[in-house]
Design an enzyme around this catalytic site. Structure first.
Site, short mmCIF file in Angstrom:
data_model
loop_
_atom_site.label_atom_id
_atom_site.label_comp_id
_atom_site.label_asym_id
_atom_site.label_seq_id
_atom_site.Cartn_x
_atom_site.Cartn_y
_atom_site.Cartn_z
N CYS A 24 2.10 29.55 -15.96
CA CYS A 24 1.06 30.81 -16.40
C CYS A 24 1.03 29.02 -17.56
O CYS A 24 0.98 29.05 -18.44
CB CYS A 24 2.41 31.23 -17.29
SG CYS A 24 2.60 32.90 -16.94
N GLU A 25 0.02 28.23 -16.98
CA GLU A 25 -1.09 27.03 -18.06
C GLU A 25 -2.55 27.35 -17.50
O GLU A 25 -3.00 26.94 -16.15
CB GLU A 25 -0.29 26.17 -17.95
CG GLU A 25 0.51 25.44 -18.15
CD GLU A 25 0.88 24.33 -18.88
OE1 GLU A 25 2.23 24.15 -18.88
OE2 GLU A 25 0.58 23.25 -18.78
N ARG A 58 -1.81 16.27 -9.22
CA ARG A 58 -2.92 15.53 -10.07
C ARG A 58 -3.89 16.17 -10.51
O ARG A 58 -4.30 15.03 -11.52
CB ARG A 58 -3.09 14.56 -8.44
CG ARG A 58 -1.61 13.78 -7.89
CD ARG A 58 -2.16 13.36 -6.67
NE ARG A 58 -3.20 11.80 -7.19
CZ ARG A 58 -4.54 11.48 -7.09
NH1 ARG A 58 -5.17 12.17 -6.83
NH2 ARG A 58 -4.96 10.52 -7.49
N PRO A 72 0.75 -1.08 0.41
CA PRO A 72 0.32 0.36 -0.01
C PRO A 72 0.77 1.68 -0.29
O PRO A 72 2.21 1.36 0.46
CB PRO A 72 -0.86 -0.29 1.21
CG PRO A 72 0.45 -0.44 2.32
CD PRO A 72 1.20 -1.58 1.66
N GLY A 73 0.51 2.30 -1.00
CA GLY A 73 1.61 3.54 -0.49
C GLY A 73 0.15 4.79 -0.35
O GLY A 73 0.12 5.48 1.09
N ARG A 74 -0.62 4.51 -1.09
CA ARG A 74 -2.10 5.95 -1.18
C ARG A 74 -2.83 5.97 0.10
O ARG A 74 -2.75 6.65 1.33
CB ARG A 74 -2.35 6.11 -2.19
CG ARG A 74 -3.61 6.97 -2.28
CD ARG A 74 -4.67 7.16 -3.15
NE ARG A 74 -3.95 6.49 -4.34
CZ ARG A 74 -3.88 6.95 -5.47
NH1 ARG A 74 -3.59 9.12 -5.41
NH2 ARG A 74 -3.16 7.11 -6.37
#
Ligand code: LLP
Length: 403
Positions: free
Chosen positions: A331-332, A283, A246-248
């Site tokens: 700037c995106e 994300r 498990p990570g998240r």
């Protein structure tokens, strides 16, 4: 974490800052151990590789899953026992294999025939191997995270996996098989499909005593009960030892990204421009991921920003009724933390808390457009401690040579 504590942390350490509540990490590890009492945990370092967090997980008795030389060295440095490290990933090189073997890494997941060729040539008498299988089904998650899909690059189809396993078994070092079906998995049936893909593979290998079901539990609604039931059935039938990666699940909900409002703009939408964006938390831009954003009560700074609706302009001007985007400072158009966010009236200097940000947050932060990666703070029993300072401009060119 209370708003008072978050405000204090923002004042003391500035923004943007990641805050990790280690008590939540303890609780999440506890939840895993309760749901999967038969499993050994190997934390996926890629979710969040902060050294203080890794040391905390070592103290909790969790092992590690590492992917690259950098992750392996981080895991060793944090104090994970090499025997409790699984080295996975599709990019094994002779150099990485030599280093892992020399460090005494106990277990390697072979992603491909090519990876086995690398390891076959490596002096690694004490290393055991899992063969990673591509089960070829749709795990119903974002396409970037769907590693079980037949079209994904991960693992080998069963026939090839069996061929690799026979070769490994002939050297006496086959531990078992590995599937990581994907990330942000929220359907219980995925675990049944994983078990169905793995179970037949063991028939020819009575000495293979280990199975690795990978990670992938979604937050905030992990299908814990369904996954536990499927894995437990497999264990009861087979008697194998189980690893989970498990990570998240371990760190996502323990983490908050603190960011300050720089400006508020009106027009077709309300744009709340914050001091964190895609360089700090990628994300939302990369996966369209949702992270809750809320106003921290009492968190406003002493000096606000500038502009018609910020700072001197105070809270007036821009209607909170407009659809609201929380944007970053770059700037995106994709540089945003959230779209259609429910936020009350806000003004420059206000503090926002972005939730569920502990996993793949700082880990995927970058220096894009000269962004300085955020500070990282851990909280333990209500006490805050800086564990990684905010980057400074000179960190941007530290590794460069003059022309
Ligand atoms: N094991 C393996 C072999 C993996 O590839 C991964 C994640 C994990 C375990 C841990 O999965 P978790 O429990 O954290 O879902 N950057 C993406 C996530 C990529 C996950 C890659 N592999 C995101 O921000 O959602």
């Amino acid at each position: 974490m209370t708003d008072a504590l978050l405000s204090l942390i923002a004042r003391r350490f500035g923004t943007p800052t990641y805050v990790y509540d280690l008590d939540v990490v303890d609780a999440q590890v506890g939840r895993l151990r309760t749901a999967f009492p038969f499993a050994e945990l190997r934390y996926a370092v890629k979710a969040n590789a902060n050294g203080a967090l890794l040391q905390h997980l070592v103290a909790l008795g969790v092992g590690a899953e590492a992917l690259t030389e950098g992750e392996l060295e981080r895991a060793l440095r944090a104090g994970f026992q090499p025997a409790h490290i699984v080295l996975g990933g599709p990019g094994h090189t002779p150099g990485l294999a030599r280093r892992a073997a020399e460090a005494g890494v106990g277990l390697v997941s072979l992603d491909s025939v090519g990876a086995w060729r690398v390891w076959r040539e490596t002096e690694a008498p004490g290393t055991r191997f899992l063969v990673r299988v591509n089960p070829g089904f749709d795990p119903h998650t974002h396409e970037h995270l769907a590693t079980a899909a037949a079209t994904s690059k991960f693992g080998e189809p069963s026939e090839t996996a069996l061929a690799i396993a026979h070769e490994v078994a002939s050297t006496g070092r086959l531990a078992g098989f590995h599937v990581h079906a994907g990330s942000m998995l929220d359907e219980e049936t995925v675990a049944d499909l994983v078990v169905a893909a793995l179970e037949p593979l063991y028939a020819g290998f009575p000495d293979a005593d280990l199975v690795d079901f990978g990670g992938g539990l979604a937050v905030p609604h992990p299908p814990l009960a369904g996954f536990a039931a499927a894995y437990e059935r497999f264990v009861r039938r087979s008697g194998k030892r189980v690893l989970l990666e498990p990570g998240r699940f371990v760190i996502a909900e323990a983490g908050t990204l603190l960011t300050r409002v720089l400006h508020v703009k009106g027009g077709a939408r309300r744009h709340v421009v914050a001091d964190a964006g895609m360089a700090d938390l990628l994300r939302p831009a990369l996966y369209g991921a949702h992270h809750p954003v809320r106003l921290v009560e009492g968190g406003e700074s002493d000096r606000g920003g500038t502009g018609p609706s910020g700072g001197a302009g105070g809270r007036s001007g821009v209607e909170p009724g407009l659809p609201t985007d929380v944007d970053g400072p770059l700037c995106e158009n994709a540089d945003r933390l959230g779209q259609d966010v429910e936020l009350p009236a806000v003004a420059a200097g206000d503090l926002l808390a972005v939730g569920t940000a502990g996993a793949y947050g700082f880990a995927m932060a970058s220096n894009y457009a000269g962004s300085l990666r955020p500070a990282e703070v851990v909280v333990r029993a209500g006490e805050a401690r800086l564990v990684r300072r905010r980057e400074r401009p000179e960190d941007l060119w530290r590794l460069e040579e003059d022309a």
